[in-house]
Design a protein around this motif. Structure first.
Motif, PDB file in Angstrom:
ATOM      1  N   ASP A  15       0.828  -1.206   0.000  1.00 23.15           N
ATOM      2  CA  ASP A  15       0.000   0.000   0.000  1.00 23.15           C
ATOM      3  C   ASP A  15       0.860   1.254   0.000  1.00 23.15           C
ATOM      4  OD1 ASP A  15      -2.170  -1.672   0.094  1.00 23.15           O
ATOM      5  OD2 ASP A  15      -2.483  -1.474   2.249  1.00 23.15           O
ATOM      6  N   ALA A  34       1.909   1.845  -3.470  1.00 24.62           N
ATOM      7  CA  ALA A  34       0.783   2.320  -4.282  1.00 24.62           C
ATOM      8  C   ALA A  34       0.472   3.781  -3.997  1.00 24.62           C
ATOM      9  CB  ALA A  34      -0.448   1.452  -4.014  1.00 24.62           C
ATOM     10  N   VAL A  35       0.521   4.169  -2.726  1.00 28.42           N
ATOM     11  CA  VAL A  35       0.257   5.565  -2.358  1.00 28.42           C
ATOM     12  C   VAL A  35       1.325   6.478  -2.949  1.00 28.42           C
ATOM     13  CG1 VAL A  35       0.203   7.186  -0.423  1.00 28.42           C
ATOM     14  CG2 VAL A  35      -1.058   5.034  -0.277  1.00 28.42           C
ATOM     15  N   GLU A  83       3.079   5.928  -5.652  1.00 29.07           N
ATOM     16  CA  GLU A  83       2.814   5.997  -7.091  1.00 29.07           C
ATOM     17  C   GLU A  83       1.759   7.058  -7.382  1.00 29.07           C
ATOM     18  OE1 GLU A  83       4.100   4.461  -9.669  1.00 29.07           O
ATOM     19  OE2 GLU A  83       5.412   2.975  -8.733  1.00 29.07           O
ATOM     20  N   ARG A  84       0.722   7.094  -6.554  1.00 28.32           N
ATOM     21  CA  ARG A  84      -0.367   8.056  -6.763  1.00 28.32           C
ATOM     22  C   ARG A  84       0.115   9.490  -6.524  1.00 28.32           C
ATOM     23  NH1 ARG A  84      -6.008   8.111  -5.728  1.00 28.32           N
ATOM     24  NH2 ARG A  84      -6.779  10.138  -6.460  1.00 28.32           N
ATOM     25  N   LEU A  85       0.940   9.676  -5.510  1.00 27.43           N
ATOM     26  CA  LEU A  85       1.395  11.020  -5.151  1.00 27.43           C
ATOM     27  C   LEU A  85       2.254  11.648  -6.239  1.00 27.43           C
ATOM     28  CD1 LEU A  85       2.238  10.577  -1.358  1.00 27.43           C
ATOM     29  CD2 LEU A  85       0.422  11.987  -2.331  1.00 27.43           C
ATOM     30  N   ALA A 118       2.368  10.757  -9.435  1.00 30.17           N
ATOM     31  CA  ALA A 118       1.773  10.674 -10.773  1.00 30.17           C
ATOM     32  C   ALA A 118       1.075  11.987 -11.124  1.00 30.17           C
ATOM     33  CB  ALA A 118       0.781   9.517 -10.828  1.00 30.17           C
ATOM     34  N   GLY A 156      -1.432  13.993  -8.889  1.00 33.62           N
ATOM     35  CA  GLY A 156      -1.120  13.743  -7.489  1.00 33.62           C
ATOM     36  C   GLY A 156      -0.699  15.021  -6.790  1.00 33.62           C
ATOM     37  N   ASP A 157       0.274  14.918  -5.893  1.00 29.38           N
ATOM     38  CA  ASP A 157       0.757  16.098  -5.180  1.00 29.38           C
ATOM     39  C   ASP A 157       1.609  16.943  -6.130  1.00 29.38           C
ATOM     40  OD1 ASP A 157       3.301  17.224  -3.436  1.00 29.38           O
ATOM     41  OD2 ASP A 157       1.398  17.405  -2.372  1.00 29.38           O
ATOM     42  N   SER A 205       5.321  15.780  -7.260  1.00 29.33           N
ATOM     43  CA  SER A 205       5.458  15.279  -8.625  1.00 29.33           C
ATOM     44  C   SER A 205       6.424  16.129  -9.436  1.00 29.33           C
ATOM     45  CB  SER A 205       4.086  15.213  -9.302  1.00 29.33           C
ATOM     46  OG  SER A 205       3.481  16.493  -9.337  1.00 29.33           O
ATOM     47  N   LYS A 254      11.347   5.281  -5.989  1.00 31.06           N
ATOM     48  CA  LYS A 254      10.504   5.757  -7.084  1.00 31.06           C
ATOM     49  C   LYS A 254      11.285   6.693  -7.999  1.00 31.06           C
ATOM     50  CE  LYS A 254       6.961   6.655  -9.609  1.00 31.06           C
ATOM     51  NZ  LYS A 254       6.572   5.655 -10.637  1.00 31.06           N
TER      52      LYS A 254
END
Length: 337
Positions: A116, A119-120, A122-124, A126, A129-130, A134, A187
């Motif tokens: 998780d 995954a979080v 990756e979202r931030l 992308a 995201g933030d 980013s 990342k």
């Protein structure tokens, strides 16, 4: 036969269809229902088990139980807590409607929440995201690792402070912040087009390989007599991996000058036993007095340096770096006849 509703809960972090033997027996024998798009439902259908689409509401499952005696509900990734609560309240008021049973078809393995975290992150970073994160982590930013380097150091110090304070709540939080930095830099290392890049699985894989390789007494069947032999094996294997030519290689030069000095002296003592001076045992009270005296002397030296416009940290670092150069020179010099 009484009516029964079984809520089958599974881990969303494991592959769909990976169930216990008891859960497989259950879904092969009884009516199975699930919400549309449930990944477990797709996995069961793929092996020939019928799964009826149904709305995740109590009334729907009560009707199914009335018609089929036993109905199995494949819970969604979030566990369908609202449905379970609603069913529990309905059956508490009218227990004759059906029995409610909870079954775990799979469990999160230790470390599952790390997935998780990835995954979080990756979202931030992308698009969408933030924005700040980013932008700093974008593939076009060649200084991405450097931009975040100081935060890695700060979080490590804060974790160290929590350990020294014995504050376990703070340590839990600060270790999470250190983990954030690890996942973030991994990342950044996986940026598209980054030659020599790496991802979080590469970091984890390298660590696993290292731990297995350096602990042959655990993973390789090597017999050892004591802790000293374990330590010696670790150091021997480490030297063979790094192919270092000097004892000074591998020392973190960015660490504080005082700890740098201690590590250099420790390395030098390991090479020349004559430099090692075993500490004589002292009573606890005497040790406390010695520590206080040493602290006062160090603090006084820092004060004197400030009074004369000198940077005590930089001065000590320069002396230690000069000593490292001298030790390297001695190592490379031909042996004396």
């Amino acid at each position: 036969m009484g009516r029964r509703i079984v809520l089958l809960v599974t881990s969303p972090r494991l592959p769909a269809g990976l169930l216990t033997a008891e859960a497989w027996d259950l879904v092969r024998t009884h009516r199975v229902c699930a919400a549309v798009g449930n990944p477990q439902a797709e996995a069961l259908r793929a092996v020939g088990i019928g799964v009826a689409p149904a709305a995740p509401v109590a009334e729907s499952l009560l009707r199914e139980a009335s018609a089929h005696a036993t109905v199995v509900w494949l819970s969604g990734p979030d566990g369908d807590e609202a449905l379970a609560r609603d069913l529990g309240l309905r059956l508490a008021r009218n227990p004759g409607l059906a029995e409610l049973e909870l079954m775990y078809g799979s469990w999160d393995p230790p470390g599952a929440r790390l997935l998780d975290v990835v995954a979080v992150m990756e979202r931030l970073v992308a698009p969408g995201g933030d924005p700040w994160l980013s932008r700093q982590a974008s593939a076009e930013n060649e200084q991405a690792h450097q931009n975040f380097a100081r935060y890695l150091l700060e979080e490590a110090y804060e974790a160290y402070d929590a350990i020294c304070a014995g504050n376990m709540d703070a340590l839990r939080e600060e270790l999470g912040d250190v983990l954030l930095q690890v996942v973030l830099h991994a990342k950044l290392g996986a940026a598209p087009g980054d030659e020599g890049g790496f991802a979080i699985d590469d970091v984890a894989g390298d660590l696993i390989d290292k731990l297995v390789r350096r602990n042959p007494h655990v993973f390789g069947g090597v017999e050892v007599k004591d802790l000293d032999e374990i330590t010696a094996n670790w150091e021997r294997i480490k030297r063979s991996e790094k192919a270092r030519t000097s004892l000074m290689d591998g020392i973190a030069l960015s660490q504080p000058a005082l700890s740098l000095a201690a590590e250099v002296l420790s390395k030098a003592e390991s090479a020349d036993p004559e430099l090692a001076r075993p500490a004589a045992p002292v009573a606890a009270e005497q040790r406390a007095a010695m520590e206080a005296e040493l602290g006062d002397r160090l603090f006084s030296l820092v004060g004197q340096a400030r009074a004369t416009g000198l940077d005590a940290e930089a001065v000590l670092r320069r002396v230690v770096l000069d000593l490292m150069d001298e030790l390297r020179h001695e190592e490379s010099a031909p042996p004396r006849q």
